[in-house]
Scaffold this active site. Structure first.
Site, mmCIF file in Angstrom:
data_model
loop_
_atom_site.group_PDB
_atom_site.id
_atom_site.type_symbol
_atom_site.label_atom_id
_atom_site.label_comp_id
_atom_site.label_asym_id
_atom_site.label_seq_id
_atom_site.Cartn_x
_atom_site.Cartn_y
_atom_site.Cartn_z
ATOM 1 N N TYR A 195 39.770 39.142 42.618
ATOM 2 C CA TYR A 195 41.089 38.570 42.891
ATOM 3 C C TYR A 195 41.182 37.162 42.314
ATOM 4 O O TYR A 195 42.158 36.823 41.629
ATOM 5 C CB TYR A 195 41.326 38.540 44.395
ATOM 6 C CG TYR A 195 42.655 37.961 44.808
ATOM 7 C CD1 TYR A 195 43.801 38.745 44.865
ATOM 8 C CD2 TYR A 195 42.777 36.607 45.146
ATOM 9 C CE1 TYR A 195 45.019 38.216 45.246
ATOM 10 C CE2 TYR A 195 43.991 36.072 45.530
ATOM 11 C CZ TYR A 195 45.115 36.871 45.574
ATOM 12 O OH TYR A 195 46.318 36.344 45.948
ATOM 13 N N SER A 204 47.598 31.609 42.948
ATOM 14 C CA SER A 204 46.972 31.215 44.209
ATOM 15 C C SER A 204 46.081 30.009 43.992
ATOM 16 O O SER A 204 45.531 29.807 42.895
ATOM 17 C CB SER A 204 46.136 32.399 44.729
ATOM 18 O OG SER A 204 45.266 31.996 45.756
ATOM 19 N N LYS A 256 43.743 36.014 39.268
ATOM 20 C CA LYS A 256 44.747 34.966 39.442
ATOM 21 C C LYS A 256 44.508 33.805 38.473
ATOM 22 O O LYS A 256 45.459 33.196 37.968
ATOM 23 C CB LYS A 256 44.744 34.468 40.883
ATOM 24 C CG LYS A 256 45.289 35.480 41.883
ATOM 25 C CD LYS A 256 46.747 35.817 41.603
ATOM 26 C CE LYS A 256 47.361 36.703 42.683
ATOM 27 N NZ LYS A 256 48.768 37.039 42.391
#
Length: 249
Positions: A155, A142, A159
């Site tokens: 998160y 991402s 990532k």
């Protein structure tokens, strides 16, 4: 890379971006092994595509279940040659107000799905992929791995770790198994259940899936999708501006 006639593993393959990848890969003539935690969407997917899709119920937050699945998969699908680690979970977190004890199980599940399962499947399936004449590992990351936002620190961290792992694994494969492509697909904000009610300017799951699949077919090692294409240049020119862009996101 030719995808017609290949067997492709797609984690999170029955919902969101993964479901679109499954649909588009089947349209290209691939057989898809779709992994998900909930049986319902997988049953619906298999009902729609029949024997072109194999549905696998796996809880990717359970390391033992992931390891067992990875160990058994080549025996059930000896033609497997592409692994797409797509599944992800994101929990908004405010560590100043949250109860740490209540938060820990969610945060550990987030790390397990977004990082541990990716590493386990990528490394666990390498011996099988090494035996194929052409293979690929595609890890979906991402833009938040490059420019984090304050509302999803775990998160973003997971990532970012996947990006670093993917690059290091690519170096190993370039030196020891050059027929295995190791690809980082960097996505912008995509309109899925996970992002419902969050952000603006989203691209559709179909657009995201198409961009990733085209990048695989064109042998890209890094696939920047949509607005994520701007990030490398932005971070070279003005890292402070890049970080400020999501400071209040």
């Amino acid at each position: 890379m030719k995808l017609t006639g290949t067997t492709v593993l797609v984690t999170g393959g029955a919902r969101g971006i993964g479901r679109e990848m499954t649909r588009q890969l089947v349209g290209l003539g691939a057989h898809v092994v779709a992994v998900g935690r909930a049986p319902g969407p997988l049953v619906a997917l298999q009902a729609e595509y029949g024997d072109r899709v194999s549905a696998e119920v796996v809880d990717l937050s359970d390391p033992d279940a992931v390891d067992t699945f990875g160990d058994e998969l080549p025996g059930r699908h000896p033609g497997l040659s592409v692994v797409i680690n797509n599944a992800g979970v994101q929990n908004p977190s405010d560590f100043l107000t949250a109860d740490p004890r209540a938060s820990r199980p969610l945060l550990r599940r987030e790390l397990a799905v977004n990082l541990d399962a990716v590493i386990s499947l990528s490394t666990g399936l390498l011996p099988h992929l090494s035996s194929r004449s052409e293979a690929a590992i595609v890890n979906i990351t991402s833009g938040l791995a490059i420019v984090p936002k304050p509302s999803a620190p775990v998160y973003c961290a997971a990532k970012s770790a996947v990006r670093t792992f993917t690059r290091s694994l690519r170096y190993q494969c370039e030196d020891g198994a050059p027929h295995i492509r190791v690809i980082d697909a960097v996505l912008p904000l995509v309109d899925t259940d996970m992002t419902r009610g969050r952000g603006r300017g989203k691209i559709s799951a179909a657009q995201a899936a198409h961009a990733v699949i085209e990048g695989i077919r064109r042998d890209r090692t890094e696939i920047y999708v949509g607005k994520a294409r701007l990030l490398p240049s932005l971070m070279r020119l003005s890292p402070s501006l890049g970080y400020r862009s999501l400071r209040h996101g």
